[in-house]
Design an enzyme around this catalytic site. Structure first.
Site, PDB file in Angstrom:
ATOM      1  N   GLY A  77     -21.521 -22.346 -18.261  1.00  0.00           N
ATOM      2  CA  GLY A  77     -22.454 -22.348 -19.384  1.00  0.00           C
ATOM      3  C   GLY A  77     -22.840 -20.952 -19.828  1.00  0.00           C
ATOM      4  N   SER A 109     -17.879 -21.169 -12.861  1.00  0.00           N
ATOM      5  CA  SER A 109     -18.445 -20.158 -13.750  1.00  0.00           C
ATOM      6  C   SER A 109     -19.917 -19.894 -13.422  1.00  0.00           C
ATOM      7  CB  SER A 109     -18.268 -20.613 -15.208  1.00  0.00           C
ATOM      8  OG  SER A 109     -18.564 -19.571 -16.094  1.00  0.00           O
ATOM      9  N   PRO A 134     -16.169 -14.106 -16.608  1.00  0.00           N
ATOM     10  CA  PRO A 134     -16.926 -14.293 -17.851  1.00  0.00           C
ATOM     11  C   PRO A 134     -16.000 -14.585 -19.016  1.00  0.00           C
ATOM     12  CG  PRO A 134     -16.848 -11.969 -17.252  1.00  0.00           C
ATOM     13  CD  PRO A 134     -16.286 -12.726 -16.087  1.00  0.00           C
ATOM     14  N   LYS A 148     -16.347  -4.433 -19.613  1.00  0.00           N
ATOM     15  CA  LYS A 148     -17.761  -4.191 -19.318  1.00  0.00           C
ATOM     16  C   LYS A 148     -18.440  -5.465 -18.845  1.00  0.00           C
ATOM     17  CE  LYS A 148     -18.584  -0.335 -22.535  1.00  0.00           C
ATOM     18  NZ  LYS A 148     -19.315   0.086 -23.761  1.00  0.00           N
TER      19      LYS A 148
END
Length: 436
Positions: A77, A109, A134, A148
């Site tokens: 999420g 995740s 991510p 990053k």
């Protein structure tokens, strides 16, 4: 006498049932007085889930509960919602247990971060955890931005794991390499603390375990504790439901429908009110979704093109443009590489088809009505045939039209009984000419 003694024994028995036994139960309740709050998070981690977890952790603190158990099954999420949940867990005075359950569930995740942040991390047999790399939600990331984001997530999850004494290297690899683990692999690799069959066995497994909370060390005492399930309230259920991409999309389309009906039929009120409500709710849901507003603008453009088709003679070009704009806008409405944040084609294609069909039929009927000759009023008389009841000159005469007698005049003489055609109408007098 016999009956009197029998009555006394019956009275004593009733007193025993209604007074002594409840008092003893109360004494047992006061002796234990322990509660374990159990909540279930099944789905995407979003602001609704973050609020639901945060409020129940606060409620556990107020009630002095022994622990909060979060039954977790999530594909991941929003990063911001995940961080809110981790903050709630870290700031909790009550031990928080994350239980990846039931069998077949996963903590992927964002779920990995939440599980590792728990005071006690547990998994049920047949579950898995991992793949915390991510993903771009809401915007595309170039190579530098993606790097990053990965470094930030890796450092964050590593600090979480180290704080709880868990395998920080595995946690970092879950972010950088998207690795996953079964419940047995996670237990062996010190990713989670235990594997439990169900809530009952979990309560037994965590009993006597010492954890570090925001208020210091605490020994979890779940022996004879009462399990209190805090289901998601109606408000949270509604908000969670409308935050799904497919539902938010349908609400937006219905909202535009309602406003279209109101604009084309002023004074209807109901379609406009319902359409406005649906649009507001849809845009609320968009706050929790990776919305590409170029997609929204394309959908709005499609509606405008459909409406313009009524006013402008484009021979269908505006309609075709509207259909293409609607389809492209729907496909690009939610921009994310996460599959649970994307619109389903099984929703897009029927929606585009029915909307296009509706507007095409509506536009054709409107054009047909616009082009058709008026059938009522003075304009409806122009072009009709009649019979001269008297001789008709420039000064006047009478004709029979639609079974009615009308005053008539003509630029050329017309004899009685001749067939005439109405050229124009002025008041109750018609101008006619000979039928050719």
């Amino acid at each position: 006498m016999h009956y009197r003694y029998k009555a006394q024994w019956i009275t004593r028995l009733i007193l025993l049932i209604f007074i002594v036994i409840p008092l003893s139960s109360l004494a047992v309740s006061e002796k234990t007085g322990k509660e374990v709050i159990v909540i279930t998070v099944n789905g995407v981690i979003n602001p609704v889930a973050a609020e639901y977890i945060g409020k129940n952790i606060q409620k556990a603190h107020e009630k002095g509960a022994e622990a909060v158990i979060i039954e977790l099954d999530t594909p991941g999420g929003l990063d911001s919602s995940m961080r809110d949940i981790v903050k709630s867990i870290n700031g909790s005075t009550v031990p928080v247990v994350v239980f990846v359950s039931p069998s077949g569930s996963r903590a992927a995740s964002a779920g990995v971060f939440i599980t590792l942040a728990a005071h006690v991390a547990a998994m049920a047999p047949g579950t898995n955890i991992g793949a915390a790399h991510p993903v771009a939600i809401g915007e595309k990331m170039d190579k530098t931005t993606a790097e990053k984001a990965t470094n930030d997530a890796a450092a964050y999850i590593k600090s979480i794991a180290e704080n709880r004494g868990r395998n920080s290297q595995w946690a970092e690899d879950a972010v950088r390499k998207s690795i996953s683990a079964t419940e047995s692999e996670a237990l062996k690799g010190n990713v989670v603390d235990m594997v439990s069959e169900d809530i009952t066995s979990l309560l037994s497994d965590i009993n006597g375990r010492q954890v570090s909370t925001a208020f210091g060390e605490k020994v979890i005492d779940t022996e004879n504790a009462v399990v209190v399930r805090q289901e998601m309230g109606f408000r949270h259920k509604i908000l969670n439901r409308i935050s799904e991409p497919n539902i938010a999309y349908i609400l937006m389309i219905l909202g535009f429908y309602g406003l279209f009906f109101e604009l084309t039929n002023p004074g209807s009120i109901f379609p406009g009110v319902i359409g406005g409500i649906f649009l507001i709710v849809a845009f609320f849901a968009f706050q929790t979704l990776p919305v590409n507003y170029a997609g929204v603008l394309l959908i709005v453009l499609a509606i405008i093109l459909f409406i313009l088709e009524i006013k402008v003679t484009s021979h269908g070009l505006l309609t075709i443009g509207g259909i293409i704009s609607l389809l492209i806008g729907s496909l690009m409405l939610f921009e994310s590489s996460a599959p649970f944040m994307k619109l389903s084609l099984s929703v897009i294609l029927p929606a585009v088809f029915f909307i296009s069909f509706f507007f095409v039929v509506t536009i054709r009927l409107a054009v047909k009505a616009y082009r058709s000759k008026p059938a009522t009023g003075s304009e409806g008389l122009v072009g009709l045939e009649g019979i001269a009841n008297t001789d008709i000159t420039g000064e006047g005469g009478m004709i029979s039209l639609h079974g009615e007698l009308w005053r008539a005049h003509s630029d050329e003489p017309i004899k009685k009984g001749g067939r005439v055609i109405v050229e124009s109408v002025r008041g109750l007098t018609v101008k006619v000419k000979k039928y050719q």
